[in-house]
Design a protein around this motif. Structure first.
Motif: not given
Lengths: 276, 108
Positions: B76, B79-80, B83, B86-87, B90, B94
């Protein structure tokens, strides 16, 4: 003005420190906190309720009345949030953004244009334009089922390990909030609407109070779960254990729904259109 | 078996140390998230692998189930954690945060 503040803080702090000297020594077996009901709970929990986790049995059985009104407090918080924040007559913006799903193109439709239907071709997206983040959405799609199973496990396993309705409900609500953040608020509301969440808030409290009422109808005290023995077909001690589980499910539902209601209203300022 | 477990634990802690040093020493937001995302994931995966190996060293079915649960934690996080990094990156892009350059840019 500043000097008065310093004097006041110093005085009150000194008073608190002086008063804390009257506390019983740490771990004193004769202190009031550990001499009245605590030994009873520690010695009799297993034979009274057949629940190994003392915290759970104190929370939901010995002091079930207290916990019921804690649930009511959470329910009230959700209802108050709806009353204070919800805007029912929201003004729709004149310019809307749509995503054409097969190609991923963003369409901006100005005033007077014909808005496409929400189908599997077009999807309305937030005006605070957020790119289509496939990594985030795929990960959430994979993780959310596990989070929800874990939440149910925490609710159901509160008898044996740390956990229970409050914690499990918060985890379950967090999984739905995660969905709303990773996708957008509209798709979350489409899956779990406002009516459903408001209904579940009330249903959770109703389950709790209803279990208590059933006990009362069977001639016992309010929330004395041993009365459920006849309905469930078990002996009176394990009936208390099962009663705790039912109550925990009610708490879990209420907490989960209130979490979702709070998020929907706070994230969109009550308009339920565009989230974070 | 114990030697392998110790070696893996030391290796994992080395990754963690590198990640901690990197978070402090790197110059800006994006490069700091690089050790935070990568080295912590690697360190945790290796450490959890070592613990799982240690659990099953006298083999039994119960120990195997515990080891599988430990491996699930590693899966887990694997995977997390990337991510989440990445968020965050990002969001930084932005919000308009410029990456750090060694030379101050002349054309601005």
């Amino acid at each position: 003005m500043k000097a008065i503040g310093v004097i006041l803080v110093g005085f009150l702090g000194g008073l608190l420190i002086y008063c804390s000297m009257d506390f019983p020594p740490w771990g004193d077996p004769h202190s009031p906190a550990s001499s009245h009901v605590s030994p009873y709970y520690i010695e009799h929990t297993l034979e009274d309720t057949s629940v190994p986790n003392i915290v759970t049995s104190v929370l939901a059985d010995y002091r079930g009345y207290d916990t019921m009104f804690e649930t009511v407090v959470i329910f009230t918080a959700g209802i108050a949030c709806i009353f204070l924040l919800r805007v029912f007559k929201a003004v729709e913006p004149e310019t809307r953004l749509y995503r054409h799903l097969p190609t991923g193109i963003t369409l901006r439709i100005a005033q007077g244009g014909k808005f496409p239907d929400d189908s599997d071709q077009f999807k309305r997206i937030d005006s605070d334009w957020v790119p289509h983040d496939i990594i985030l959405q795929t990960t959430c799609r994979m993780i959310i089922p596990f989070i929800q199973i874990f939440a149910l496990y925490v609710i159901a396993h509160g008898h044996h390990s740390p956990g229970g309705g409050f914690q499990g409900g918060v985890i379950f609500g967090a999984s739905i909030i995660l969905f709303a953040i990773a996708f957008d608020l509209r798709s979350a509301i489409k899956r779990m609407g406002e009516r459903l969440t408001a209904f579940l808030c009330a249903l959770g409290v109703l389950i709790y109070a209803g279990v208590g009422l059933v006990c009362m109808l069977y001639g016992n005290n309010f929330l004395d779960y041993s009365a459920l023995a006849d309905i469930l077909g078990v002996d009176r001690i394990s009936a208390r254990s099962h009663g705790i589980l039912m109550v925990e499910i009610g708490v879990g539902l209420a907490v989960m729904a209130v979490m979702v209601v709070l998020y929907y209203n706070l994230a969109s300022a009550g308009k339920h259109d565009e989230g974070l | 078996m114990n030697i392998i477990v110790t070696l893996l634990l030391i290796c994992g802690l080395l990754f963690f140390t590198g990640g901690a040093v990197g978070i402090i020493r790197f110059p800006d937001f994006y490069s700091r998230l690089h050790p935070a995302g990568k080295l912590d994931t690697a360190g945790l995966t290796i450490t959890m692998g070592a613990i799982a190996l240690y659990t099953i060293s006298p083999f039994s079915i119960e120990a195997l189930i515990i080891a599988l649960k430990i491996i699930l934690i590693a899966v887990f996080v694997f995977i997390t954690s990337p991510t989440a990094t990445h968020a965050i990156i990002d969001a930084g892009v932005r919000a308009g945060l410029k990456p750090w350059r060694k030379e101050p840019e002349a054309d601005e």
